[in-house]
Design a protein around this motif. Structure first.
Motif, PDB file in Angstrom:
ATOM      1  N   GLY A 180       3.100  -6.267   9.340  1.00  0.00           N
ATOM      2  CA  GLY A 180       3.779  -7.558   9.416  1.00  0.00           C
ATOM      3  C   GLY A 180       3.632  -8.377   8.156  1.00  0.00           C
ATOM      4  N   ALA A 181       3.214  -7.732   7.053  1.00  0.00           N
ATOM      5  CA  ALA A 181       2.981  -8.451   5.802  1.00  0.00           C
ATOM      6  C   ALA A 181       3.683  -7.741   4.645  1.00  0.00           C
ATOM      7  N   LEU A 182       3.677  -8.404   3.507  1.00  0.00           N
ATOM      8  CA  LEU A 182       4.188  -7.823   2.270  1.00  0.00           C
ATOM      9  C   LEU A 182       3.020  -7.620   1.321  1.00  0.00           C
ATOM     10  N   ALA A 183       2.934  -6.436   0.725  1.00  0.00           N
ATOM     11  CA  ALA A 183       1.855  -6.110  -0.204  1.00  0.00           C
ATOM     12  C   ALA A 183       2.339  -6.369  -1.627  1.00  0.00           C
ATOM     13  N   VAL A 184       1.831  -7.435  -2.233  1.00  0.00           N
ATOM     14  CA  VAL A 184       2.223  -7.801  -3.592  1.00  0.00           C
ATOM     15  C   VAL A 184       1.255  -7.144  -4.569  1.00  0.00           C
ATOM     16  N   PRO A 185       1.744  -6.267  -5.464  1.00  0.00           N
ATOM     17  CA  PRO A 185       0.840  -5.588  -6.394  1.00  0.00           C
ATOM     18  C   PRO A 185       0.350  -6.512  -7.496  1.00  0.00           C
ATOM     19  N   THR A 186      -0.883  -6.354  -7.921  1.00  0.00           N
ATOM     20  CA  THR A 186      -1.399  -7.067  -9.087  1.00  0.00           C
ATOM     21  C   THR A 186      -1.184  -6.179 -10.313  1.00  0.00           C
ATOM     22  N   ASP A 187      -1.594  -6.675 -11.487  1.00  0.00           N
ATOM     23  CA  ASP A 187      -1.414  -5.885 -12.706  1.00  0.00           C
ATOM     24  C   ASP A 187      -2.395  -4.726 -12.799  1.00  0.00           C
ATOM     25  N   LYS A 188      -3.279  -4.567 -11.825  1.00  0.00           N
ATOM     26  CA  LYS A 188      -4.213  -3.439 -11.804  1.00  0.00           C
ATOM     27  C   LYS A 188      -3.600  -2.190 -11.175  1.00  0.00           C
ATOM     28  N   VAL A 189      -2.443  -2.361 -10.539  1.00  0.00           N
ATOM     29  CA  VAL A 189      -1.792  -1.232  -9.877  1.00  0.00           C
ATOM     30  C   VAL A 189      -1.057  -0.395 -10.922  1.00  0.00           C
ATOM     31  N   PRO A 190      -1.305   0.914 -10.970  1.00  0.00           N
ATOM     32  CA  PRO A 190      -0.599   1.778 -11.932  1.00  0.00           C
ATOM     33  C   PRO A 190       0.905   1.786 -11.673  1.00  0.00           C
ATOM     34  N   LEU A 191       1.663   2.117 -12.726  1.00  0.00           N
ATOM     35  CA  LEU A 191       3.109   2.192 -12.621  1.00  0.00           C
ATOM     36  C   LEU A 191       3.559   3.635 -12.415  1.00  0.00           C
ATOM     37  N   GLU A 192       4.600   3.787 -11.623  1.00  0.00           N
ATOM     38  CA  GLU A 192       5.203   5.099 -11.379  1.00  0.00           C
ATOM     39  C   GLU A 192       6.365   5.257 -12.342  1.00  0.00           C
ATOM     40  N   SER A 193       6.186   6.046 -13.400  1.00  0.00           N
ATOM     41  CA  SER A 193       7.180   6.147 -14.463  1.00  0.00           C
ATOM     42  C   SER A 193       8.437   6.897 -14.047  1.00  0.00           C
ATOM     43  N   ARG A 194       8.380   7.704 -13.008  1.00  0.00           N
ATOM     44  CA  ARG A 194       9.553   8.495 -12.630  1.00  0.00           C
ATOM     45  C   ARG A 194      10.643   7.651 -11.989  1.00  0.00           C
ATOM     46  N   PHE A 195      10.312   6.465 -11.525  1.00  0.00           N
ATOM     47  CA  PHE A 195      11.282   5.636 -10.814  1.00  0.00           C
ATOM     48  C   PHE A 195      11.368   4.237 -11.436  1.00  0.00           C
ATOM     49  N   GLY A 196      11.666   4.189 -12.728  1.00  0.00           N
ATOM     50  CA  GLY A 196      11.850   2.900 -13.381  1.00  0.00           C
ATOM     51  C   GLY A 196      10.572   2.122 -13.605  1.00  0.00           C
ATOM     52  N   ARG A 197       9.432   2.817 -13.689  1.00  0.00           N
ATOM     53  CA  ARG A 197       8.131   2.189 -13.936  1.00  0.00           C
ATOM     54  C   ARG A 197       7.832   1.092 -12.923  1.00  0.00           C
ATOM     55  N   ARG A 198       8.040   1.373 -11.665  1.00  0.00           N
ATOM     56  CA  ARG A 198       7.695   0.424 -10.606  1.00  0.00           C
ATOM     57  C   ARG A 198       6.217   0.571 -10.260  1.00  0.00           C
ATOM     58  N   PRO A 199       5.582  -0.475  -9.708  1.00  0.00           N
ATOM     59  CA  PRO A 199       4.193  -0.349  -9.269  1.00  0.00           C
ATOM     60  C   PRO A 199       4.086   0.616  -8.084  1.00  0.00           C
ATOM     61  N   LEU A 200       2.968   1.317  -8.000  1.00  0.00           N
ATOM     62  CA  LEU A 200       2.721   2.202  -6.855  1.00  0.00           C
ATOM     63  C   LEU A 200       2.587   1.379  -5.583  1.00  0.00           C
ATOM     64  N   THR A 201       2.925   1.984  -4.457  1.00  0.00           N
ATOM     65  CA  THR A 201       2.734   1.343  -3.155  1.00  0.00           C
ATOM     66  C   THR A 201       1.271   1.512  -2.745  1.00  0.00           C
ATOM     67  N   PRO A 202       0.799   0.781  -1.719  1.00  0.00           N
ATOM     68  CA  PRO A 202      -0.578   0.973  -1.255  1.00  0.00           C
ATOM     69  C   PRO A 202      -0.890   2.429  -0.895  1.00  0.00           C
ATOM     70  N   ALA A 203       0.034   3.105  -0.210  1.00  0.00           N
ATOM     71  CA  ALA A 203      -0.199   4.504   0.154  1.00  0.00           C
ATOM     72  C   ALA A 203      -0.297   5.377  -1.087  1.00  0.00           C
ATOM     73  N   GLU A 204       0.532   5.104  -2.079  1.00  0.00           N
ATOM     74  CA  GLU A 204       0.501   5.896  -3.314  1.00  0.00           C
ATOM     75  C   GLU A 204      -0.776   5.637  -4.102  1.00  0.00           C
ATOM     76  N   VAL A 205      -1.278   4.394  -4.065  1.00  0.00           N
ATOM     77  CA  VAL A 205      -2.533   4.090  -4.747  1.00  0.00           C
ATOM     78  C   VAL A 205      -3.677   4.856  -4.103  1.00  0.00           C
ATOM     79  N   GLU A 206      -3.714   4.864  -2.774  1.00  0.00           N
ATOM     80  CA  GLU A 206      -4.771   5.613  -2.085  1.00  0.00           C
ATOM     81  C   GLU A 206      -4.694   7.101  -2.412  1.00  0.00           C
ATOM     82  N   ALA A 207      -3.473   7.636  -2.488  1.00  0.00           N
ATOM     83  CA  ALA A 207      -3.300   9.052  -2.819  1.00  0.00           C
ATOM     84  C   ALA A 207      -3.705   9.329  -4.269  1.00  0.00           C
ATOM     85  N   ARG A 208      -3.374   8.401  -5.158  1.00  0.00           N
ATOM     86  CA  ARG A 208      -3.693   8.584  -6.581  1.00  0.00           C
ATOM     87  C   ARG A 208      -5.203   8.634  -6.823  1.00  0.00           C
TER      88      ARG A 208
END
Length: 217
Positions: free
Chosen positions: A119-147
């Motif tokens: 029920g919330a929105l996860a706003v990334p900080t500048d500590k979140v790595p960027l995913e370069s394959r998709f326009g250098r967007r920040p990783l999602t929480p699930a992707e950060v945990e996987a990374r």
């Protein structure tokens, strides 16, 4: 008379500029009147921009605490008057993403990707790595945990929001790093328009200066 300056860090600034030659004795009263008009006009414009931006934050459903993170400064800030005053409105917190309030406001104003999480929105900080394959967007929480191969941990921030932290190696130990800030997901929430607000208020700077000008030669 007025210029709008847009820079990084969520900062928006205005300044007036008027060059005056060394005054003669009979010109001092005129210059004093102009200094008063320029300074008061700038103070009024910056205060109006700050209030409208705070109203915009609350209208977006982000709450009064985040609205209170919108601050202002007018220079000179020691009570003196100037022919060349300057002012700025900014999100408290310095570098975008380095503090939760500035991160949230910056992401909503810029329209950066924000991931729904329950029920919330996860706003990334500048500590979140960027995913370069998709326009250098920040990783999602699930992707950060996987990374990183670790779970994000929740903790309440001073703003009242919930932060998602990850333990990271630093030297011989570990530190807790803020990766995401959770904010309530309000249906129909609109994006913030700080740029539009600042341009509208900046366009009124000249008329405010004129309204404060009083001189009897």
């Amino acid at each position: 008379m007025g210029n709008a300056l847009f820079g990084g860090g969520g900062l928006m600034a205005l300044r007036t500029s008027l060059t005056a030659s060394k005054p003669r004795a009979h010109e001092k009263a005129l210059i004093a009147a102009m200094e008063k008009a320029h300074t008061l006009g700038m103070r009024e414009t910056i205060a109006a921009a700050q209030q409208e931006m705070r109203d915009d934050v609350e209208a977006a459903g982000l709450g009064y605490k985040l609205a209170g993170a919108v601050r202002k400064e007018v220079y000179p800030n020691n009570g003196t008057l100037s022919l060349d005053p300057a002012g700025m409105v900014f999100a408290e917190g310095g570098k975008p993403g380095s503090r939760s309030a500035a991160a949230i406001l910056g992401h909503y104003e810029r329209g950066n990707p924000i991931t729904p999480l329950g029920g919330a929105l996860a706003v990334p900080t500048d500590k979140v790595p960027l995913e370069s394959r998709f326009g250098r967007r920040p990783l999602t929480p699930a992707e950060v945990e996987a990374r990183f191969g670790r779970k994000l941990q929740r903790a309440r921030l001073k703003t009242g929001n919930i932060g998602l932290f990850m333990r990271m190696r630093k030297g011989k130990g570990t530190v807790s790093v803020l990766m995401f800030v959770l904010v309530k997901n309000v249906p129909g929430r609109k994006a913030l328009d700080f740029g539009g607000i600042f341009r509208r208020q900046g366009a009124r700077l000249g008329e405010r200066v004129a309204a404060h000008f009083e001189y009897r030669g």
